[in-house]
Design a protein around this motif. Structure first.
Motif, PDB file in Angstrom:
ATOM      1  N   CYS A 168       0.844  -1.268   0.042  1.00  0.00           N
ATOM      2  CA  CYS A 168      -0.027  -0.073  -0.076  1.00  0.00           C
ATOM      3  C   CYS A 168       0.784   1.311  -0.020  1.00  0.00           C
ATOM      4  N   ALA A 169       1.980   1.386   0.712  1.00  0.00           N
ATOM      5  CA  ALA A 169       3.008   2.354   0.617  1.00  0.00           C
ATOM      6  C   ALA A 169       3.508   2.740  -0.606  1.00  0.00           C
ATOM      7  N   THR A 170       3.588   1.847  -1.701  1.00  0.00           N
ATOM      8  CA  THR A 170       4.153   2.014  -2.802  1.00  0.00           C
ATOM      9  C   THR A 170       3.458   2.778  -3.963  1.00  0.00           C
ATOM     10  N   PHE A 171       2.210   3.198  -3.601  1.00  0.00           N
ATOM     11  CA  PHE A 171       1.369   3.702  -4.628  1.00  0.00           C
ATOM     12  C   PHE A 171       1.299   5.301  -4.677  1.00  0.00           C
ATOM     13  N   ASP A 172       1.665   5.860  -3.482  1.00  0.00           N
ATOM     14  CA  ASP A 172       2.272   7.386  -3.786  1.00  0.00           C
ATOM     15  C   ASP A 172       3.260   7.550  -2.831  1.00  0.00           C
ATOM     16  N   GLU A 173       4.248   8.838  -3.023  1.00  0.00           N
ATOM     17  CA  GLU A 173       5.203   8.944  -2.258  1.00  0.00           C
ATOM     18  C   GLU A 173       4.877   9.728  -0.999  1.00  0.00           C
ATOM     19  N   HIS A 174       3.850  10.220  -0.772  1.00  0.00           N
ATOM     20  CA  HIS A 174       3.288  11.210   0.230  1.00  0.00           C
ATOM     21  C   HIS A 174       2.878  10.195   1.441  1.00  0.00           C
ATOM     22  N   GLY A 175       2.535   8.808   1.320  1.00  0.00           N
ATOM     23  CA  GLY A 175       1.985   8.057   2.252  1.00  0.00           C
ATOM     24  C   GLY A 175       0.610   8.122   2.631  1.00  0.00           C
ATOM     25  N   ARG A 176      -0.295   8.733   1.708  1.00  0.00           N
ATOM     26  CA  ARG A 176      -1.715   8.798   1.912  1.00  0.00           C
ATOM     27  C   ARG A 176      -2.348   7.454   1.703  1.00  0.00           C
ATOM     28  N   VAL A 177      -2.243   6.417   0.887  1.00  0.00           N
ATOM     29  CA  VAL A 177      -2.491   5.229   0.669  1.00  0.00           C
ATOM     30  C   VAL A 177      -2.453   4.554   1.911  1.00  0.00           C
ATOM     31  N   VAL A 178      -1.161   4.776   2.472  1.00  0.00           N
ATOM     32  CA  VAL A 178      -0.758   3.619   3.668  1.00  0.00           C
ATOM     33  C   VAL A 178      -1.382   4.102   4.841  1.00  0.00           C
ATOM     34  N   VAL A 179      -1.637   5.635   4.958  1.00  0.00           N
ATOM     35  CA  VAL A 179      -2.472   6.124   6.058  1.00  0.00           C
ATOM     36  C   VAL A 179      -3.754   5.332   6.274  1.00  0.00           C
ATOM     37  N   PHE A 180      -4.494   5.433   4.794  1.00  0.00           N
ATOM     38  CA  PHE A 180      -5.883   5.214   4.435  1.00  0.00           C
ATOM     39  C   PHE A 180      -6.048   3.401   4.605  1.00  0.00           C
ATOM     40  N   ALA A 181      -4.696   2.950   4.575  1.00  0.00           N
ATOM     41  CA  ALA A 181      -4.700   1.484   4.986  1.00  0.00           C
ATOM     42  C   ALA A 181      -4.832   1.330   6.073  1.00  0.00           C
ATOM     43  N   GLY A 182      -4.439   2.230   7.195  1.00  0.00           N
ATOM     44  CA  GLY A 182      -4.455   1.982   8.468  1.00  0.00           C
ATOM     45  C   GLY A 182      -6.106   1.894   8.884  1.00  0.00           C
ATOM     46  N   PHE A 183      -6.999   2.724   8.271  1.00  0.00           N
ATOM     47  CA  PHE A 183      -8.272   2.850   8.189  1.00  0.00           C
ATOM     48  C   PHE A 183      -9.163   1.340   7.925  1.00  0.00           C
ATOM     49  N   ILE A 184      -8.728   1.010   6.554  1.00  0.00           N
ATOM     50  CA  ILE A 184      -9.115  -0.257   6.240  1.00  0.00           C
ATOM     51  C   ILE A 184      -8.724  -1.480   7.034  1.00  0.00           C
ATOM     52  N   SER A 185      -7.315  -1.653   7.493  1.00  0.00           N
ATOM     53  CA  SER A 185      -6.909  -2.554   8.453  1.00  0.00           C
ATOM     54  C   SER A 185      -7.739  -2.622   9.697  1.00  0.00           C
ATOM     55  N   LYS A 186      -7.857  -1.479  10.084  1.00  0.00           N
ATOM     56  CA  LYS A 186      -8.818  -1.336  11.396  1.00  0.00           C
ATOM     57  C   LYS A 186     -10.250  -1.872  11.230  1.00  0.00           C
ATOM     58  N   MET A 187     -10.789  -1.570  10.068  1.00  0.00           N
ATOM     59  CA  MET A 187     -11.990  -1.996   9.816  1.00  0.00           C
ATOM     60  C   MET A 187     -12.082  -3.493   9.446  1.00  0.00           C
ATOM     61  N   GLY A 188     -10.945  -4.132   9.021  1.00  0.00           N
ATOM     62  CA  GLY A 188     -10.977  -5.559   9.083  1.00  0.00           C
ATOM     63  C   GLY A 188     -10.815  -6.122  10.490  1.00  0.00           C
ATOM     64  N   LEU A 189     -10.286  -5.546  11.081  1.00  0.00           N
ATOM     65  CA  LEU A 189      -9.965  -6.085  12.501  1.00  0.00           C
ATOM     66  C   LEU A 189     -11.208  -5.757  13.505  1.00  0.00           C
ATOM     67  N   ALA A 190     -11.858  -5.050  13.248  1.00  0.00           N
ATOM     68  CA  ALA A 190     -13.433  -4.775  14.012  1.00  0.00           C
ATOM     69  C   ALA A 190     -14.307  -5.728  13.240  1.00  0.00           C
ATOM     70  N   SER A 191     -14.267  -5.905  11.929  1.00  0.00           N
ATOM     71  CA  SER A 191     -15.317  -6.645  11.405  1.00  0.00           C
ATOM     72  C   SER A 191     -15.149  -8.287  11.693  1.00  0.00           C
ATOM     73  N   GLY A 192     -14.292  -8.621  12.085  1.00  0.00           N
ATOM     74  CA  GLY A 192     -13.779  -9.876  12.207  1.00  0.00           C
ATOM     75  C   GLY A 192     -14.523 -10.532  13.490  1.00  0.00           C
ATOM     76  N   PRO A 193     -14.439  -9.907  14.489  1.00  0.00           N
ATOM     77  CA  PRO A 193     -15.121 -10.259  15.822  1.00  0.00           C
ATOM     78  C   PRO A 193     -16.479 -10.042  15.642  1.00  0.00           C
ATOM     79  N   LEU A 194     -16.937  -8.890  14.900  1.00  0.00           N
ATOM     80  CA  LEU A 194     -18.339  -8.670  14.639  1.00  0.00           C
ATOM     81  C   LEU A 194     -18.973  -9.782  13.931  1.00  0.00           C
ATOM     82  N   ILE A 195     -18.585 -10.081  12.942  1.00  0.00           N
ATOM     83  CA  ILE A 195     -18.968 -11.303  12.086  1.00  0.00           C
ATOM     84  C   ILE A 195     -19.087 -12.587  13.035  1.00  0.00           C
TER      85      ILE A 195
END
Length: 404
Positions: free
Chosen positions: A336-363
């Motif tokens: 995720c960090a390779t798609f732009d040099e300003h780190g925006r995608v990897v910071v957004f990946a932090g959001f996606i990662s936590k959505m995944g971590l939250a969705s696991g126990p919810l499901i």
């Protein structure tokens, strides 16, 4: 490295660890872990509510899920703010806020109140993780730092898993909150020694007025970036869907809390090897191959949880899925960090990662019913295999775009 800072007209010399060194990787790993350390307690955090408060597994699942959804919200918020806030000062204030919410949680027993308070805690912590990710993206080798991050998480997660369940039996769920507070305090002591990443010692990461505005992500990279983010979501959801309930799964097989605590501690110690392997290998073999290998092995050994009544298989399943988790996540984040040099995608990946971590126990809470672990295991296995396919597709698509 020595930096000088000025306060009220007086100059102070503050030693900083070297850029791109091991100490920097460790300190940044602590910073990016502190806001989400409860995840690294694994099933011990969920079971702390079941055993300490005497509530149902479903209710405990909703509390831990709220904590993680809050983290996702905080990480999304961080996506828009981390480039424009004084990061060191913001990190300090965020850690103070985390400790305060954990202290309040000591005195709560109502499930609904805990859901709301832990969501708040997660939101604060998610912002801190996003802040940490944005700094890691500026290092020379984000994959290696992410590898160290996971190694730190598993190391201290192992200590917590070994001690917290036993302490919960004596002191209630407050023992889990105490572990979080201690980790936050340790992280606060490291903050002054992290290197400077802007012109101003405590400035935002984009303080240079001469720096041109960050360009929009190239349209040709939107598709592979979306694939990579989807893969990350599937990986975190699948793993956490099983991990948060693994102690409860063990209880149903007749294993004692003491035995499960010891077994999971050893399994987590073994898992550290996966993260260290990333730290030493880096991208020598690219990212697609390690991710595909990691997800295939993770899927196979997750399916092995169907035979949890056999002690040796239960241990092997926990250990190997831990190794593959620690090994694969850094490469997914590095991708995720390779798609732009300003780190925006990897910071957004932090959001996606936590959505995944939250969705696991919810499901898991939604399908668990009266101990319906079979469905959880099957869903997790399928999700892991899909993750490998999406990540490989992402890297291939990105390379095709780069070769044009």
């Amino acid at each position: 490295m020595i930096d000088k800072t000025t306060h009220n007209g007086r100059s102070y010399t503050v030693p900083k660890v070297s850029r791109d060194g091991t100490a920097e990787a460790i300190f940044l790993a602590f910073l990016a872990t502190a806001g989400l350390f409860y995840v690294n307690l694994g099933g011990a955090f969920l079971s702390a509510f079941v055993d300490g408060l005497g509530i149902s597994r479903e209710s405990a699942g909703y509390i831990t899920s709220a904590n993680k959804y809050g983290a996702a919200f905080g990480a999304l918020f961080a996506t828009f703010l981390v480039k424009n806030v004084p990061w060191r000062r913001s990190a300090f204030l965020t850690l103070v806020a985390l400790i305060s919410v954990d202290l309040v949680s000591f005195f709560l027993t109502n499930v609904t109140t805990l859901v709301l308070v832990r969501f708040t805690h997660g939101s604060i912590g998610g912002f801190l993780v996003g802040l940490g990710f944005s700094i890691i993206a500026k290092t020379r080798s984000p994959d290696r730092v992410f590898g160290m991050l996971v190694a730190i998480q598993y190391t201290f997660g192992s200590i917590a898993i070994f001690t917290v369940p036993k302490l919960v039996e004596s002191f209630g769920p407050g023992a889990a909150f105490g572990a979080l507070i201690l980790f936050s305090l340790v992280t606060m002591t490291m903050l002054p020694f992290i290197p400077t990443y802007s012109n101003d010692e405590d400035g935002a990461l984009n303080t240079d007025d001469q720096e041109p505005p960050a360009p929009a992500l190239s349209r040709g990279l939107l598709f592979p970036a979306s694939l990579a983010l989807t893969a990350l979501f599937l990986f975190q959801t699948s793993n956490m869907g099983v991990a948060d309930y693994v102690i409860e799964l063990g209880k149903d097989q007749g294993y004692s809390i003491g035995y499960l605590s010891n077994l999971l501690t050893v399994a987590n110690v073994v898992a550290i090897s996966g993260a260290l392997l990333v730290y030493f290998l880096g991208t020598r073999f690219g990212r697609a191959v390690p991710i595909l290998l990691g997800t295939l092995i993770a899927g196979g050994f997750t399916f092995l949880f169907h035979w949890s009544q056999i002690e040796s298989l239960f241990f092997i399943a926990n250990a190997i899925t831990g190794v593959t988790w620690a090994f694969t996540v850094p490469y997914l984040l590095g991708l995720c960090a390779t798609f732009d040099e300003h780190g925006r995608v990897v910071v957004f990946a932090g959001f996606i990662s936590k959505m995944g971590l939250a969705s696991g126990p919810l499901i898991g809470a939604m399908v668990l019913g009266d101990g319906n672990f079979t469905t959880i295991i099957n869903l997790a296995t399928a999700g892991l295999l899909l993750c490998g396919a999406f990540a490989t597709w992402a890297e291939v698509s990105a390379k095709k775009f780069a070769d044009r």
